[in-house]
Design a protein around this motif. Structure first.
Motif, PDB file in Angstrom:
ATOM      1  N   ARG A 586       0.826  -1.206   0.000  1.00 12.41           N
ATOM      2  CA  ARG A 586       0.000   0.000   0.000  1.00 12.41           C
ATOM      3  C   ARG A 586       0.861   1.257   0.000  1.00 12.41           C
ATOM      4  O   ARG A 586       0.493   2.278  -0.557  1.00 12.41           O
ATOM      5  CB  ARG A 586      -0.928  -0.013   1.215  1.00 12.41           C
ATOM      6  N   GLN A 587       2.041   1.190   0.687  1.00  8.31           N
ATOM      7  CA  GLN A 587       2.879   2.370   0.741  1.00  8.31           C
ATOM      8  C   GLN A 587       3.497   2.675  -0.623  1.00  8.31           C
ATOM      9  O   GLN A 587       3.621   3.825  -1.022  1.00  8.31           O
ATOM     10  CB  GLN A 587       3.969   2.169   1.789  1.00  8.31           C
ATOM     11  N   HIS A 588       3.909   1.632  -1.346  1.00 12.86           N
ATOM     12  CA  HIS A 588       4.609   1.857  -2.607  1.00 12.86           C
ATOM     13  C   HIS A 588       3.651   2.004  -3.778  1.00 12.86           C
ATOM     14  O   HIS A 588       4.042   2.546  -4.810  1.00 12.86           O
ATOM     15  CB  HIS A 588       5.563   0.691  -2.872  1.00 12.86           C
ATOM     16  N   SER A 589       2.404   1.518  -3.654  1.00 16.40           N
ATOM     17  CA  SER A 589       1.468   1.607  -4.778  1.00 16.40           C
ATOM     18  C   SER A 589       0.459   2.696  -4.493  1.00 16.40           C
ATOM     19  O   SER A 589      -0.294   2.612  -3.527  1.00 16.40           O
ATOM     20  CB  SER A 589       0.746   0.263  -4.971  1.00 16.40           C
ATOM     21  N   PRO A 590       0.394   3.747  -5.305  1.00 16.21           N
ATOM     22  CA  PRO A 590      -0.536   4.854  -5.056  1.00 16.21           C
ATOM     23  C   PRO A 590      -1.995   4.434  -5.111  1.00 16.21           C
ATOM     24  O   PRO A 590      -2.773   4.829  -4.256  1.00 16.21           O
ATOM     25  CB  PRO A 590      -0.179   5.866  -6.156  1.00 16.21           C
ATOM     26  N   PRO A 591      -2.455   3.649  -6.082  1.00 22.11           N
ATOM     27  CA  PRO A 591      -3.891   3.306  -6.105  1.00 22.11           C
ATOM     28  C   PRO A 591      -4.239   2.342  -4.979  1.00 22.11           C
ATOM     29  O   PRO A 591      -3.553   1.352  -4.751  1.00 22.11           O
ATOM     30  CB  PRO A 591      -4.072   2.652  -7.480  1.00 22.11           C
ATOM     31  N   ARG A 592      -5.331   2.650  -4.279  1.00 23.17           N
ATOM     32  CA  ARG A 592      -5.762   1.796  -3.182  1.00 23.17           C
ATOM     33  C   ARG A 592      -6.615   0.654  -3.715  1.00 23.17           C
ATOM     34  O   ARG A 592      -7.080   0.683  -4.847  1.00 23.17           O
ATOM     35  CB  ARG A 592      -6.554   2.611  -2.156  1.00 23.17           C
ATOM     36  N   LEU A 593      -6.833  -0.351  -2.858  1.00 23.79           N
ATOM     37  CA  LEU A 593      -7.593  -1.523  -3.264  1.00 23.79           C
ATOM     38  C   LEU A 593      -9.066  -1.174  -3.440  1.00 23.79           C
ATOM     39  O   LEU A 593      -9.599  -0.263  -2.793  1.00 23.79           O
ATOM     40  CB  LEU A 593      -7.429  -2.624  -2.220  1.00 23.79           C
ATOM     41  N   LEU A 594      -9.720  -1.934  -4.309  1.00 24.14           N
ATOM     42  CA  LEU A 594     -11.148  -1.708  -4.521  1.00 24.14           C
ATOM     43  C   LEU A 594     -11.942  -2.034  -3.258  1.00 24.14           C
ATOM     44  O   LEU A 594     -12.779  -1.246  -2.812  1.00 24.14           O
ATOM     45  CB  LEU A 594     -11.638  -2.557  -5.697  1.00 24.14           C
ATOM     46  N   HIS A 631     -19.613 -10.238  -7.436  1.00 25.35           N
ATOM     47  CA  HIS A 631     -19.512  -9.363  -8.615  1.00 25.35           C
ATOM     48  C   HIS A 631     -20.279  -8.059  -8.399  1.00 25.35           C
ATOM     49  O   HIS A 631     -19.883  -7.001  -8.917  1.00 25.35           O
ATOM     50  CB  HIS A 631     -20.035 -10.094  -9.858  1.00 25.35           C
ATOM     51  N   VAL A 632     -21.394  -8.096  -7.624  1.00 28.67           N
ATOM     52  CA  VAL A 632     -22.139  -6.861  -7.339  1.00 28.67           C
ATOM     53  C   VAL A 632     -21.309  -5.930  -6.474  1.00 28.67           C
ATOM     54  O   VAL A 632     -21.246  -4.703  -6.709  1.00 28.67           O
ATOM     55  CB  VAL A 632     -23.475  -7.206  -6.658  1.00 28.67           C
ATOM     56  N   ILE A 633     -20.633  -6.486  -5.457  1.00 25.92           N
ATOM     57  CA  ILE A 633     -19.810  -5.656  -4.573  1.00 25.92           C
ATOM     58  C   ILE A 633     -18.624  -5.084  -5.347  1.00 25.92           C
ATOM     59  O   ILE A 633     -18.222  -3.926  -5.143  1.00 25.92           O
ATOM     60  CB  ILE A 633     -19.334  -6.488  -3.369  1.00 25.92           C
ATOM     61  N   ILE A 634     -18.059  -5.864  -6.267  1.00 25.71           N
ATOM     62  CA  ILE A 634     -16.927  -5.372  -7.059  1.00 25.71           C
ATOM     63  C   ILE A 634     -17.366  -4.239  -7.987  1.00 25.71           C
ATOM     64  O   ILE A 634     -16.664  -3.222  -8.147  1.00 25.71           O
ATOM     65  CB  ILE A 634     -16.304  -6.540  -7.846  1.00 25.71           C
ATOM     66  N   GLN A 635     -18.534  -4.372  -8.622  1.00 25.16           N
ATOM     67  CA  GLN A 635     -19.042  -3.293  -9.477  1.00 25.16           C
ATOM     68  C   GLN A 635     -19.292  -2.019  -8.673  1.00 25.16           C
ATOM     69  O   GLN A 635     -18.971  -0.905  -9.130  1.00 25.16           O
ATOM     70  CB  GLN A 635     -20.325  -3.744 -10.167  1.00 25.16           C
ATOM     71  N   LEU A 636     -19.845  -2.176  -7.468  1.00 29.97           N
ATOM     72  CA  LEU A 636     -20.073  -1.001  -6.622  1.00 29.97           C
ATOM     73  C   LEU A 636     -18.749  -0.348  -6.233  1.00 29.97           C
ATOM     74  O   LEU A 636     -18.641   0.895  -6.231  1.00 29.97           O
ATOM     75  CB  LEU A 636     -20.859  -1.414  -5.382  1.00 29.97           C
ATOM     76  N   ALA A 637     -17.758  -1.161  -5.909  1.00 22.62           N
ATOM     77  CA  ALA A 637     -16.459  -0.587  -5.536  1.00 22.62           C
ATOM     78  C   ALA A 637     -15.810   0.131  -6.710  1.00 22.62           C
ATOM     79  O   ALA A 637     -15.132   1.158  -6.534  1.00 22.62           O
ATOM     80  CB  ALA A 637     -15.545  -1.699  -5.013  1.00 22.62           C
ATOM     81  N   ARG A 638     -15.985  -0.366  -7.938  1.00 15.11           N
ATOM     82  CA  ARG A 638     -15.425   0.308  -9.109  1.00 15.11           C
ATOM     83  C   ARG A 638     -16.099   1.651  -9.358  1.00 15.11           C
ATOM     84  O   ARG A 638     -15.447   2.635  -9.754  1.00 15.11           O
ATOM     85  CB  ARG A 638     -15.568  -0.581 -10.330  1.00 15.11           C
ATOM     86  N   THR A 645     -14.221   9.535   0.182  1.00 11.75           N
ATOM     87  CA  THR A 645     -14.967   9.557   1.444  1.00 11.75           C
ATOM     88  C   THR A 645     -15.812   8.314   1.660  1.00 11.75           C
ATOM     89  O   THR A 645     -16.491   8.211   2.674  1.00 11.75           O
ATOM     90  CB  THR A 645     -15.886  10.792   1.476  1.00 11.75           C
ATOM     91  N   ILE A 646     -15.837   7.382   0.704  1.00  8.67           N
ATOM     92  CA  ILE A 646     -16.636   6.157   0.824  1.00  8.67           C
ATOM     93  C   ILE A 646     -15.698   4.968   0.696  1.00  8.67           C
ATOM     94  O   ILE A 646     -14.912   4.878  -0.258  1.00  8.67           O
ATOM     95  CB  ILE A 646     -17.742   6.092  -0.247  1.00  8.67           C
ATOM     96  N   THR A 647     -15.792   4.073   1.643  1.00  6.87           N
ATOM     97  CA  THR A 647     -14.962   2.868   1.666  1.00  6.87           C
ATOM     98  C   THR A 647     -15.857   1.649   1.583  1.00  6.87           C
ATOM     99  O   THR A 647     -16.823   1.533   2.347  1.00  6.87           O
ATOM    100  CB  THR A 647     -14.117   2.804   2.938  1.00  6.87           C
ATOM    101  N   VAL A 648     -15.553   0.771   0.659  1.00  3.15           N
ATOM    102  CA  VAL A 648     -16.247  -0.515   0.541  1.00  3.15           C
ATOM    103  C   VAL A 648     -15.342  -1.576   1.161  1.00  3.15           C
ATOM    104  O   VAL A 648     -14.217  -1.786   0.690  1.00  3.15           O
ATOM    105  CB  VAL A 648     -16.571  -0.854  -0.923  1.00  3.15           C
ATOM    106  N   ALA A 649     -15.817  -2.213   2.201  1.00  2.43           N
ATOM    107  CA  ALA A 649     -15.009  -3.201   2.930  1.00  2.43           C
ATOM    108  C   ALA A 649     -15.829  -4.465   3.128  1.00  2.43           C
ATOM    109  O   ALA A 649     -17.062  -4.480   2.985  1.00  2.43           O
ATOM    110  CB  ALA A 649     -14.558  -2.639   4.278  1.00  2.43           C
ATOM    111  N   ARG A 650     -15.116  -5.519   3.448  1.00  6.13           N
ATOM    112  CA  ARG A 650     -15.753  -6.787   3.763  1.00  6.13           C
ATOM    113  C   ARG A 650     -14.968  -7.473   4.878  1.00  6.13           C
ATOM    114  O   ARG A 650     -13.775  -7.208   5.061  1.00  6.13           O
ATOM    115  CB  ARG A 650     -15.842  -7.695   2.535  1.00  6.13           C
TER     116      ARG A 650
END
Length: 847
Positions: A586-594, A631-638, A645-650
């Motif tokens: 996470r420190q070296h990669s600028p884009p955060r996880l979906l 797949h629904v949660i992944i589409q929402l995260a994309r 300001t919105i975080t999708v977590a599981r």
């Protein structure tokens, strides 16, 4: 039919005569087919190879007699010449037998001069051991002490444990020659049994052998030999424990009265003595050893109530218990010692009065608690058994008096330890004494919860936690008699940390197996780990020791905090460990996880972030519906990837424990924790399908960004905004109450319909019962009639039998008469023939 066969054969022969090549081909094919069949049948007989003959299982240098051919008859011969014998039944292919082989060889090298070690192969199908015994597991260890046995060893097959068990079998009794030895023998926390036998009259009293057999019987039930059996031969030493009669057995108990074996009520046999000891013994600290396979041993113990599990390093070959075990036993003895509590001065010098105590909460303050003790006169012998209680008028008078009590005295000048002020006086319902203290807020840090606080008195329970029945005052150390002052009684269990380290890790211990004997996160280098498991509440608490506190102080504080009415201990949560490389990535990669994967440790920091709306998806790896929704949660995260300001977590709730307030009753479930309003979390409706449009509508409706104007910002002090927010919260609560009322009315209607249906079913069942009763009565009448007819038929048959018997007798008599008449006729005819012959002779001679 024969004509047709002959015609077909003639045609075939005619065809072969015309084509001789066809005839030769048929002959060759028949020969090849016969050879193939013969070759196949000859190989089918030798498909299963014969078993290889067995070989020695133990090495030739080991002092173990290896009967690898299963010669069970030689076992009896070898056992008869040795006083103590160990029989090791094994299977050569068994991995457990191979692992136990080295342990048994090590024990055999140490005890070869005292014990006969014999190993028997019970898997060889031609041996007598396989034919006569049916073992369902291997290895099996049997010990024989002279003619007594077998004593099956059911403990861990580890060299120290096996050697300790053999030594207990070799010396099952401890000789106690003096009073000092007897006092030292009885001072241990383990159960003790003493037998008194005088060897003056005979070299071996009759009951001594029975007592020795009872000690060996106890080893059958407990391989650790926790119950020790001692022998006293001196009458002066026996009088110290009130043993006056010869051949008496004494069971020492610490908390209740010690017992003497009732020879008038029970037979003086080894089984009776052993059963009597196990029925009446008192166990302060109980050893537990899970077998390592599927077993319900630990479940049976944990279902009895809260349990304090202590994982200690243990060496069974030590002659004396370890100092750590002695400290734990001392804590357990003081915890169970209810009769040693220090009562207040009101109870001293007045044996004719009974004392009962109750905790009262003062009305003017929720932090002031008084422990009120009432002394009642014992007017009758049965008054002590009556449960004491405070009357309502007495409680009102007490609270009125305590409300106008004198100002509190400092703790230094208090007459009672831990009391801010002490009140003594009289009331219409008896003489009372009140000990008041102020409950101060405790530290929330996990390390400060178990630290001993000797200056602060333990908390006094509220009125709802302790019943008004006899409750003694708390001792100076706070642990003495605590078992009788709480409804959550602890049971003390000890486990060997070296043998049960995986279980300790599952309960919260950290570190590796090699370091378990030296250090632990909850210990300071003594290798101990302590946890309290409450199976009923599905919680367990881990002891985190302070470096400045000893084991005794930490355990006492740990037990006191658990026994408090409002426990300060935090539930231990078990979760997956986050990957080490995840943070670096996470420190070296600028884009955060979906989708953010949460664990037990990262759950609260991520969910309680006030600057973000967190949409949390609860799932498990075995839930099929959860996999369908990925797949629904992944589409929402994309879609929400650009918003910060919105975080999708599981979170995987099957592998990560969460606090009770964040648990859900089913999976999959979706919760939204809006920013600035984490206390107003919203659950996705169960009646809506989990689709992308519904999730977006749910997120926009309840997120903190959409309702930012309805909620106060951080640090805002506008009263109108606060009132508006409270009004909106009350509106939501009213709507929730209306929905709950509708659901309740629906449930009541359903219950009314179920009640009507049950009433109709009861009426129909009653009618069926009446009909069945009638059928039963008719069947009983038919049975009686049939029985009467059968009796009549039997009577007639008996008469016919009697008449036939008389006819047979008459027939026999007639036959005898006929034979007699026939004999007479024959005699007469013979005489007539002889007379005629004589006349002929005379006439002939005359002529």
């Amino acid at each position: 039919m024969l004509r047709r066969v002959r015609q077909s054969l003639r045609q075939v022969l005619f065809l072969m005569a015309r084509r001789p090549g066809l005839l030769c081909g048929t002959i060759v094919l028949g020969v090849l087919l016969s050879l193939a069949v013969h070759f196949t049948c000859s190989r089918a007989k030798d498909v299963v190879a014969a078993a290889r003959p067995p070989v020695r299982f133990f090495s030739a240098e080991a002092p173990v007699v290896d009967l690898y051919l299963g010669q069970l008859d030689q076992v009896e011969r070898l056992r008869s010449v040795a006083e103590v014998s160990l029989i090791f039944f094994y299977a050569p292919w068994c991995a457990h037998s191979m692992a136990a082989r080295q342990e048994v060889q090590q024990v055999a090298k140490n005890l070869a001069k005292q014990v006969q070690f014999v190993a028997v192969n019970c898997w060889w199908n031609h041996g007598k051991c396989r034919k006569q015994n049916r073992f369902y597991q291997y290895p099996i260890i049997h010990l024989f002490y002279r003619r007594f046995g077998p004593i099956e060893y059911k403990g861990p097959v580890v060299a120290p444990y096996v050697e300790s068990f053999i030594l207990r079998v070799i010396t099952p009794l401890t000789y106690l020659p003096s009073r000092a030895t007897l006092e030292e023998f009885l001072s241990c926390h383990e159960p003790r049994v003493v037998g008194f036998f005088q060897f003056n009259s005979s070299p071996q009293p009759p009951g001594y052998t029975t007592y020795l057999s009872s000690a060996l019987q106890a080893l059958k039930r407990d391989f650790r030999g926790v119950i020790r059996f001692g022998v006293v031969t001196s009458k002066q030493v026996a009088e110290a424990i009130s043993l006056k009669e010869d051949e008496a057995v004494y069971l020492y108990r610490r908390f209740n009265s010690s017992l003497i074996f009732p020879r008038r009520e029970r037979n003086f046999t080894s089984e009776a003595i052993c059963s009597w000891v196990f029925e009446h013994l008192e166990t302060v600290v109980q050893w537990v050893q899970p077998p390592g396979t599927k077993s319900r041993l630990l479940e049976r113990e944990l279902t009895k109530g809260p349990a304090l599990l202590l994982f200690l390093p243990h060496n069974p070959l030590m002659s004396r218990p370890s100092p750590i075990l002695q400290q734990v036993a001392d804590i357990a003895v003081r915890y169970y010692s209810c009769h040693n509590n220090n009562h207040s001065s009101l109870d001293k010098g007045s044996p004719s009065h009974s004392l009962c105590c109750q905790s009262l909460l003062l009305p003017e303050s929720s932090a002031s608690v008084c422990e009120v003790c009432l002394r009642l006169p014992r007017s009758s012998p049965t008054s002590s058994s009556v449960r004491c209680s405070f009357s309502s008028s007495g409680q009102g008078a007490l609270q009125s008096y305590l409300r106008h009590r004198p100002p509190a005295v400092s703790a230094k000048t208090a007459t009672s330890a831990g009391c801010s002020n002490v009140l003594n006086g009289y009331s219409p319902f008896g003489q009372y004494s009140a000990c008041c203290r102020k409950v101060e807020p405790q530290l929330k840090e996990s390390q400060a919860k178990e630290e001993p606080d000797l200056q602060r008195a333990p908390l006094t329970p509220p009125p709802s936690s302790i019943p008004p029945s006899s409750a003694p005052q708390q001792g100076a150390d706070g642990i003495t008699g605590l078992r009788c002052r709480t409804n959550r009684t602890l049971r003390f269990y000890v486990l060997d940390v070296a043998l049960n380290w995986p279980l300790a890790v599952r309960l919260g211990a950290t570190g590796n197996r090699s370091a378990s004997l030296h250090q632990d996160a909850g210990a300071r280098g003594d290798g101990t780990f302590a946890t309290i498991v409450n199976l009923k509440d599905e919680v367990n608490y881990v002891l985190h020791r302070s470096p400045a506190a000893t084991l005794t102080e930490s355990l006492e504080a740990f037990i006191r905090n658990f026994s408090a009415p409002y426990s300060l201990l935090q539930r231990h949560l078990v979760g997956e460990e986050a990957g080490r490389g995840e943070g670096e990535t996470r420190q070296h990669s600028p884009p955060r996880l979906l989708i953010t994967e949460l664990t037990t440790s990262s759950f609260l920091p991520a969910v309680m972030d006030l600057q973000k709306d967190v949409l949390l998806f609860y799932y498990t790896q075995w839930c099929g519906f959860c996999s369908v929704l990925n797949h629904v949660i992944i589409q929402l995260a994309r879609l929400l990837q650009g918003t910060g300001t919105i975080t999708v977590a599981r979170v995987n709730v099957a592998r990560n424990d969460l606090p009770w307030e964040f648990m859900v009753d089913h999976v999959p479930s979706i919760l939204l924790f809006p920013k600035y309003r984490k206390h107003a979390s919203v659950k996705f409706p169960d009646d809506l399908p989990i689709t992308l449009p519904n999730l977006l509508r749910f997120l926009l409706q309840h997120s903190g960004s959409a309702q930012h104007a309805d909620k106060p910002a951080p640090g805002s002090s506008d009263p109108g905004t606060v009132l508006r927010a409270e009004f909106l919260a009350l509106q939501r609560e009213v709507r929730a109450l209306r929905h709950a009322r509708e659901r309740l009315s629906q449930q009541l209607a359903q219950l009314w319909r179920d009640d009507r249906r049950l009433t109709f079913d009861a009426l129909s069942s009653e009618a069926q019962n009446t009909e069945l009763r009638r059928e039963r009565q008719s069947l009983e009448e038919q049975h009686r009639e049939t029985s009467r007819q059968l009796e009549e038929a039997v009577r007639r048959l008996e008469e016919l039998a009697d008449s036939s018997e008389s006819l047979l007798n008459e027939n026999t008599l007639l036959r005898v008469l006929l034979v007699a008449l026939k004999d007479r006729t024959d005699v007469k005819e013979q005489a007539e023939v002889e007379r005629k012959e004589a006349e002929q002779k005379r006439s002939h001679m005359a002529s």
